[in-house]
Design an enzyme around this catalytic site. Structure first.
Site, PDB file in Angstrom:
ATOM      1  N   ASP A  35      32.661   1.659  -5.117  1.00 18.03           N
ATOM      2  CA  ASP A  35      33.361   1.206  -6.309  1.00 18.03           C
ATOM      3  C   ASP A  35      34.661   0.524  -5.863  1.00 18.03           C
ATOM      4  O   ASP A  35      35.142   0.761  -4.751  1.00 18.03           O
ATOM      5  CB  ASP A  35      33.653   2.414  -7.199  1.00 18.03           C
ATOM      6  CG  ASP A  35      34.395   2.030  -8.449  1.00 18.03           C
ATOM      7  OD1 ASP A  35      33.927   1.116  -9.157  1.00 18.03           O
ATOM      8  OD2 ASP A  35      35.461   2.621  -8.724  1.00 18.03           O
ATOM      9  N   ASP A  37      37.924  -0.458  -8.130  1.00 15.69           N
ATOM     10  CA  ASP A  37      39.211   0.000  -8.648  1.00 15.69           C
ATOM     11  C   ASP A  37      39.323   1.513  -8.529  1.00 15.69           C
ATOM     12  O   ASP A  37      38.465   2.246  -9.006  1.00 15.69           O
ATOM     13  CB  ASP A  37      39.389  -0.435 -10.110  1.00 15.69           C
ATOM     14  CG  ASP A  37      40.829  -0.817 -10.402  1.00 15.69           C
ATOM     15  OD1 ASP A  37      41.742  -0.190  -9.834  1.00 15.69           O
ATOM     16  OD2 ASP A  37      41.036  -1.750 -11.187  1.00 15.69           O
TER      17      ASP A  37
HETATM   18 MG   LIG Z   1      36.769   3.019 -10.133  1.00 16.52          MG
END
Ligand SMILES: [Mg+2]
Length: 365
Positions: A35, A37
């Site tokens: 992932d 962010d």
């Molecule tokens: Mg995230």
């Protein structure tokens, strides 16, 4: 959040307890599905230790895939941002929910079909890559609607989406995240904009992004790998998504998830492994031994439960990353075990403050 039409996935599984891994994770898995962010960057800045840890993992042969629910930017835009932050990045190592949505649409409509875009450049490019023709009006007679977040999205585009969905064409959305973190706080995410179109049209979309399977499957198709490890900071997208497709997962604490949230996770949202940050790719996940409802041990660390309070036996603060991982695992392992034995959402509220204090210098809140 609106309903969806995604089919049930036979790979879906629950995670009753943490698993052990006696080699560094980067050696046990051949591809990391990262992932962005809260894992690799936060806003415009790199997450501490991420670039070094990922370079180390890549140097040992682990493939890196950066997997994002954000459909507004093109993969090339994301690659440029990652390189500016010194993350090891190949031209094709970013996979977006827009690409997954593009494949879903292409499987539903004939090549060359017009598709209404409610969203930004990432979706337009993903459709063109599939030989589809992006249009902006419901009066262009689209064969499908595809919707994703864009900071420029306004009422007029949402209205076009609602008109086309109400006419009965297939509706694919990039993701249904209700909020997105910004420097000034939480802002409406694509899920709220999807809900607006659903409320006006009565339609129900199919979802491409996490926690649903299409984005994970798109990543395997584009990046390859036999044994993926999903790495994320959110239980409800990254970790639940990994469980939805039967993949192992590593939860890191550099983003939205804090210790109390991890402790409270239900079995479908529990990760396989835990680490404070991406340096965990280089570390072991040692077995957790639970002793009744009152104690758990991992490596050289023991966590006790005293009057609803988790405490570190001996009060020690972890001196290295492995000890920090061991402490996290002992604490969460004991909490999950108690939760499952004592039972229920509210049956066992534990005070984790002593463990959080011990892990504070490792970035765990
Ligand atoms: Mg995230």
């Amino acid at each position: 959040m609106p309903d969806h039409t995604n089919p049930p996935d036979p790979r879906r599984r629950l995670v009753p307890a943490l698993a052990a891994c006696d080699t560094p994770l980067r050696a046990a898995y051949d591809v990391a599905m990262l992932d962005l962010d809260g894992v690799v960057y936060r806003g415009d800045g790199a997450v501490d230790h991420a670039a070094e840890a990922l370079s180390e993992a890549a140097g040992h042969g682990m493939r890196l895939a950066y997997v994002t629910n954000n459909a507004s930017r093109t993969p090339a835009d994301v690659v440029a941002k990652l390189r500016a932050l010194s993350m090891p990045t190949e031209d094709d190592s970013v996979v977006t929910s827009a690409q997954a949505a593009g494949r879903l649409v292409a499987d539903l409509v004939p090549a060359g079909s017009r598709v209404l875009v409610v969203g930004g450049a990432g979706l337009v490019q993903a459709l063109e890559e599939r030989g589809l023709v992006p249009v902006r009006s419901a009066q262009d007679d689209p064969a499908a609607v595809v919707q994703g977040f864009s900071p420029d999205l306004g009422w007029a585009q949402l209205a076009e989406g609602a008109y086309a969905v109400a006419a009965g064409v297939p509706w694919i959305v990039s993701n249904t995240d209700t909020s997105i973190p910004t420097e000034r706080g939480m802002a409406p995410g694509n899920g709220t904009l999807v809900a607006a179109v659903a409320a006006a049209s009565g339609g129900v979309p199919e979802v491409a992004g996490k926690p649903y399977a299409p984005l994970f499957d798109e990543t395997v198709l584009r990046v390859g790998g036999e044994r993926p490890l999903v790495v994320g900071d959110r239980l409800d997208t990254d970790i639940e998504g990994a469980n939805n497709v039967g993949a192992d997962s590593l939860l890191v604490f550099t983003g939205v998830c804090d210790l109390d949230t991890a402790v409270a996770a239900g079995a479908y949202a529990r990760p396989t492994y835990l680490a404070p940050d991406l340096r965990g790719l280089e570390l072991l996940q040692r077995p957790v031994t639970v002793d009744g409802l009152e104690a758990a041990r991992c490596g050289g660390v023991a966590v006790l439960c005293r009057d609803g309070r988790l405490v570190v036996d001996g009060g020690a603060v972890p001196e290295d990353g492995q000890a920090a991982v061991d402490l996290l695992r002992a604490a969460v392992g004991l909490a999950w075990h108690r939760r499952d034995e004592v039972g229920g959402e509210s049956g066992d509220r534990l005070d984790t403050s002593a463990v959080r204090d011990a892990l504070r210098q490792w970035g765990v809140r």
